[in-house]
Scaffold this active site. Structure first.
Site, short mmCIF file in Angstrom:
data_model
loop_
_atom_site.label_atom_id
_atom_site.label_comp_id
_atom_site.label_asym_id
_atom_site.label_seq_id
_atom_site.Cartn_x
_atom_site.Cartn_y
_atom_site.Cartn_z
NE ARG A 86 -29.04 60.50 28.92
CZ ARG A 86 -29.92 59.53 29.09
NH1 ARG A 86 -30.64 59.07 28.06
NH2 ARG A 86 -30.12 59.00 30.28
CG ASN A 160 -31.51 55.69 31.25
OD1 ASN A 160 -31.77 56.78 30.77
ND2 ASN A 160 -32.36 54.66 31.19
CD GLU A 161 -35.68 56.22 31.77
OE1 GLU A 161 -36.14 55.07 31.92
OE2 GLU A 161 -35.92 56.91 30.76
CG HIS A 227 -35.52 60.68 30.74
ND1 HIS A 227 -34.98 59.41 30.84
CD2 HIS A 227 -34.47 61.54 30.78
CE1 HIS A 227 -33.66 59.50 30.93
NE2 HIS A 227 -33.34 60.79 30.91
CE1 TYR A 229 -39.51 59.04 25.22
CE2 TYR A 229 -38.69 58.83 27.48
CZ TYR A 229 -38.47 58.80 26.11
OH TYR A 229 -37.21 58.55 25.62
CD GLU A 257 -34.21 58.49 27.63
OE1 GLU A 257 -35.39 58.06 27.48
OE2 GLU A 257 -33.30 57.80 28.11
CD1 TRP A 286 -35.64 56.58 22.57
CD2 TRP A 286 -33.85 56.90 23.88
NE1 TRP A 286 -35.08 55.36 22.79
CE2 TRP A 286 -33.97 55.52 23.58
CE3 TRP A 286 -32.79 57.33 24.67
CZ2 TRP A 286 -33.07 54.57 24.07
CZ3 TRP A 286 -31.90 56.40 25.16
CH2 TRP A 286 -32.04 55.04 24.86
#
Length: 476
Positions: A86, A160-161, A227, A229, A257, A286
């Site tokens: 990516r 992205n995001e 993503h 996290y 990610e 990531w």
């Protein structure tokens, strides 16, 4: 196709022949689809241009901030066994705009290294502005010529995001419906990827609005990304709930990610990787290198060439469910070598000291057709005949009738033209599929010992339907 004598009732056989012809016409052709099609979303699955399921095992590469490193980083990423990358690009809103020539070079280098390219515009990160999303859309329209013709190799992660707020998701939904319709109207037909809201960590919008966003795509070719996290992936239960909730909506998902830790807490990367493997969900770690000093724990490598891996890099690549054991090269590249991979078939191929995966997916054939064709490196393929050993053997996993297949070693550069190899062992795997083993001696008996003249290896059906799942070469 092998001809057969027609006996008995002529009309009955003509009808039967028409049925078989229709069946073969509808059967996926790997070469034709690779030339004319692209990735396709179907329910929770992503299929490549050959009609084979593709599960991402990738990493993020921050090109927009390190434009001079891609010629080192991309081959290094491929060498570590990733099957996709990516790539951070920029539309000029916040970062220096990635030019058309840059994008062309990135895609070209990915293709040369058997990596699927997932391209994402990073400038709209965290923004709730429709205008910032529209600028990302306009960038892809401007780059349409790079995307067109590369539908089999490039997935477009629109922004992205985009949409940082955690709310009811109505604005996120409206924004992406507009973006997708605009891209399709412009003639962009690549598979699209959409990040969830909340800086990529609020997947509730996917569960509640993902179907509406998918339905807005005239091609129904949109997948979704979480993503993971500290919020979306902070513990095992959260990871599993988020993955299951998307899949239960029959939506195609990848983890775009993830890290091992983040600013406000731990990340359960072990569950992310193991549960994705269990559910056939893709993931992209990531990131390769280049994070700020306060986030350097997210780097996988200490150097762009990947000669020295961080502890996180070792975990992602060589740890349980890492790329070295789970990554499979996209079949549009005609297979590829998986370093340190382990056989999952069960039977005598397990325990080999070296396993080279030449094909993994789902390729069907019927009545003397070839299901899989793998070309040697001198012909632009990924089979290096130097791997052959007296202790080696070809191993095929397939579904169909036991033993109803053939392995063919082909040469048009001076060797035996069409050598059919007899299997030395056939049977059933622990997963209920069939396997066939072809020893090196059997190959030598059919083809001879000069493999420098080998040009291609084929797995084909005999008189029955056959679906090949994998083709490996193993050295014990």
């Amino acid at each position: 196709m092998k001809t057969k004598n027609v006996k008995g009732n002529k009309r009955r056989w003509i009808v039967a022949g028409l049925i078989v012809a229709l069946f073969l016409a509808l059967m996926p052709s790997r070469k034709t689809q690779a030339a004319t099609g692209g990735f396709r979303v179907s329910g929770t699955k992503l299929y490549d241009a050959n009609g084979n399921e593709f599960v991402m095992r990738g990493v993020n590469y921050p090109h927009a901030w390190f434009q001079n490193e891609y010629q080192t980083a991309i081959p290094a990423i491929a060498a570590k066994g990733f099957n996709c990358v990516r790539i951070v690009v920029a539309d000029g809103q916040q970062y220096g705009k990635t030019s058309k020539s840059e994008l062309e070079n990135l895609v070209k280098l990915c293709k040369e290294n058997n990596l699927v390219a997932i391209l994402e515009v990073h400038d709209a990160t965290g923004s709730d502005s429709q205008d910032s999303l529209n600028q990302a859309v306009n960038y892809w329209k401007e780059m349409k010529d790079v995307l067109k013709g590369n539908e089999a190799y490039v997935i477009v992660n629109i922004a992205n995001e985009w949409y940082g707020t955690w709310d009811n998701g109505d604005n996120w939904k409206r924004g992406y419906i507009s973006a997708i319709q605009s891209l399709r109207s412009a003639g962009i037909s690549n598979t699209l990827m959409v990040d969830c809201a909340g800086w990529g960590q609020y997947p509730q919008v996917i569960f509640e609005h993902g179907q509406a966003v998918l339905n807005a795509d005239s091609q129904k070719n949109t997948m979704f990304s979480i993503h993971m996290y500290e919020y979306a992936g902070g513990n095992a239960q959260t990871v599993k709930n988020n993955i299951d909730s998307a899949l239960n909506k029959n939506l195609c998902l990848t983890i775009g990610e993830f890290g091992g830790y983040h600013s406000n807490g731990d990340v359960d990367e072990d569950t992310i990787m193991s549960y994705c493997q269990e559910k056939n969900v893709g993931w992209l770690a990531w990131s390769w290198k280049g994070n700020n000093s306060d986030l350097s724990y997210l780097d996988l490598a200490y150097d762009w060439s990947g000669n020295s891996l961080t502890s996180f890099g070792e975990r992602v690549i060589n740890g349980a469910n890492g790329t070295s054991s789970t990554s499979r090269t996209c079949t549009v590249f005609n297979g590829g070598s998986v370093s340190g991979g382990s056989s999952e078939e069960g039977g005598t191929s397990t325990g080999g000291q070296g396993i080279t995966n030449l094909f993994y997916g789902s390729a069907a054939a019927y009545d003397w057709q070839q299901a899989v064709s793998v070309y040697t490196s001198k012909n632009g393929g990924n089979l290096n005949s130097a791997i052959f050993s007296e202790k080696g053997f070809f191993w095929v996993e397939y579904s169909g009738m036991e033993g109803k297949l053939e392995l063919i070693l082909q040469s048009w550069s001076g060797g035996a033209g069409w050598a059919k190899v007899a299997p030395t062992e056939t049977g059933w795997t622990n997963q209920g599929t069939c396997y066939a083993k072809f020893s090196q001696q059997a190959c030598k008996n059919a083809f001879g010992s000069d493999y420098s003249k080998l040009d291609a290896v084929h797995v084909g059906a005999t008189g029955e339907y056959l679906k090949v799942i994998s083709l490996d070469y193993t050295v014990e």
